[in-house]
Design a protein around this motif. Structure first.
Motif, PDB file in Angstrom:
ATOM      1  N   TRP A   1      24.454  22.786 -12.050  1.00 43.88           N
ATOM      2  CA  TRP A   1      23.717  22.057 -13.079  1.00 43.88           C
ATOM      3  C   TRP A   1      22.823  21.009 -12.430  1.00 43.88           C
ATOM      4  CZ3 TRP A   1      23.378  23.799 -17.844  1.00 43.88           C
ATOM      5  CH2 TRP A   1      24.430  24.548 -18.390  1.00 43.88           C
TER       6      TRP A   1
ATOM      7  N   ALA B   1      26.433  18.153 -16.805  1.00 39.58           N
ATOM      8  CA  ALA B   1      26.971  19.499 -17.021  1.00 39.58           C
ATOM      9  C   ALA B   1      27.040  19.776 -18.516  1.00 39.58           C
ATOM     10  CB  ALA B   1      28.348  19.637 -16.389  1.00 39.58           C
TER      11      ALA B   1
ATOM     12  N   GLY C   1      26.138  30.879 -13.476  1.00 42.52           N
ATOM     13  CA  GLY C   1      26.788  30.552 -12.215  1.00 42.52           C
ATOM     14  C   GLY C   1      26.026  29.628 -11.296  1.00 42.52           C
TER      15      GLY C   1
ATOM     16  N   GLY D   1      29.258  22.484 -20.163  1.00 41.98           N
ATOM     17  CA  GLY D   1      30.204  23.561 -20.396  1.00 41.98           C
ATOM     18  C   GLY D   1      30.235  24.573 -19.264  1.00 41.98           C
ATOM     19  N   GLU D   2      31.029  25.623 -19.465  1.00 41.23           N
ATOM     20  CA  GLU D   2      31.197  26.664 -18.465  1.00 41.23           C
ATOM     21  C   GLU D   2      29.994  27.607 -18.472  1.00 41.23           C
ATOM     22  OE1 GLU D   2      33.475  27.164 -16.141  1.00 41.23           O
ATOM     23  OE2 GLU D   2      34.385  25.235 -16.689  1.00 41.23           O
ATOM     24  N   PRO D   3      29.398  27.851 -17.307  1.00 39.67           N
ATOM     25  CA  PRO D   3      28.273  28.787 -17.257  1.00 39.67           C
ATOM     26  C   PRO D   3      28.737  30.230 -17.375  1.00 39.67           C
ATOM     27  CG  PRO D   3      28.761  27.962 -15.072  1.00 39.67           C
ATOM     28  CD  PRO D   3      29.666  27.218 -16.014  1.00 39.67           C
TER      29      PRO D   3
END
Length: 352
Positions: free
Chosen positions: A219, A232, A216, A234-236
């Motif tokens: 980046w 970035a 969360g 990907g999704e954290p």
């Protein structure tokens, strides 16, 4: 006994003014000059009592001023232990970091960072505890203390992250029990259980490969030449304390840091800062301006961005801000052994 000694120490600055006051009263009652009605006698009496009053005021102020000085000294010592600056150089990397607290007069807040050289590479953590003040400071201390041990002990970066999660969980449970002793030693429902910490873990290996685990957190920016670009991957994962981590958090290959390139790490307080008109601080533009005349040493870059941030907000921050720069100053790429975790990494998408 200790309480009595403390009271005596606090009353010590008033001893001399009190003695002056007693002498002044005795002088007023017994001295023939003080009992006269003439102008000279009144002036003398007024001078005596003015001197006594001034002494009492200074004595009463001396005690709190001394205690405030001691408190500030303790705060500085706490900052040096908890949020100590990273070494200027670490295993061929140049580093710099700094923090601004939103709490007025505070030296530290809820942001955290650390960098250590380990047999597995240089490991870096930067994080942000929800809120600020003493509760956030205590949570930051729990996470940082765990990282400083786990970074050396755990071969896998995912296991370092799990150690941070367990340390934060213990801290929140202990705090909830202290605040609600009526719970009978159990785990009471309390807002402390809703607190969380965003965390970014990086591992920079000898060949410049950067592994990352993000919970969360914003980046970093990649600094190459005189340009800054967000990178970035990907999704954290959710922040620590919101949801349990996966059974085996798998780090991924975030980027490769070539010689001369740097990463600019920050907490969300930097990009969320606003001026009096409500306009957000444009961090990327500030980085581009700060990089003019590149190469810029990491410490100078931190100073330029901090100055720009304070100018934008007029010195009125609503959230803690932490910044860190790590630059690859290695002149060559050494040969590396086989990656012990080839199946736990995956290539990142193209940088945006």
């Amino acid at each position: 006994m200790l309480r009595t000694h403390s009271w005596l120490r606090r009353l010590a600055p008033l001893a001399l003014p009190s003695l002056w006051g007693a002498v002044a009263v005795l002088w007023k009652l017994t001295c023939p000059i003080a009992q006269q009605e003439g102008t000279a006698a009144r002036i003398a009496t007024s001078a005596v009592f003015f001197t006594v009053g001034t002494g009492l005021a200074l004595g009463m102020r001396c005690g709190p001023a001394k205690e405030l000085k001691q408190v500030k000294a303790v705060a500085r010592a706490t900052q040096q232990v908890l949020l100590r600056p990273p070494p200027p150089r670490l295993d061929g990397l140049s580093l710099a970091a700094a923090q601004l607290s939103a709490a007025r007069g505070a030296a530290v807040g809820g942001d955290l960072y650390e960098a250590v050289a380990t047999p597995h590479g240089v490991r870096i953590v930067i994080g942000d505890v929800r809120g600020h003040g003493l509760p956030a400071l205590a949570a930051a201390a729990a996470v940082l203390g765990s990282f400083r041990e786990a970074a050396h002990d755990e071969p896998a970066l995912g296991d370092v992250l799990r150690r941070l999660e367990r340390a934060l969980g213990r801290h929140l449970r202990e705090r909830a029990r202290d605040e609600h002793p009526a719970a009978g030693g159990g785990d009471p429902a309390h807002p402390a259980a809703e607190e969380f910490v965003t965390v970014l873990l990086l591992e920079i290996r000898g060949d410049g490969a950067v592994l990352a685990l993000n919970c969360g957190h914003p980046w970093p920016y990649r600094l190459a030449g005189a340009r800054a670009a967000p990178v970035a991957a990907g999704e954290p994962l959710p922040p620590l304390g919101v949801l349990p981590l996966p059974a085996e958090p798998a780090p991924h290959l975030y980027t490769t840091l070539l010689p001369g390139e740097a990463l600019f790490l920050h907490t969300d307080g930097a990009e969320d800062a606003r001026d009096t008109s409500g306009r957000f601080f444009r961090l990327q533009d500030a980085l581009d301006r700060a990089l003019l005349g590149a190469p810029v040493p990491p410490a100078a870059l931190i100073h330029r961005v901090h100055s720009a941030l304070l100018r934008h907000t007029g010195g009125r921050l609503t959230d803690d801000v932490a910044l860190m720069v790590v630059r690859n100053d290695r002149s060559r790429v050494p040969a590396q052994p086989a990656d012990p975790e080839p199946r736990r990494t995956r290539p990142s998408p193209s940088p945006r």
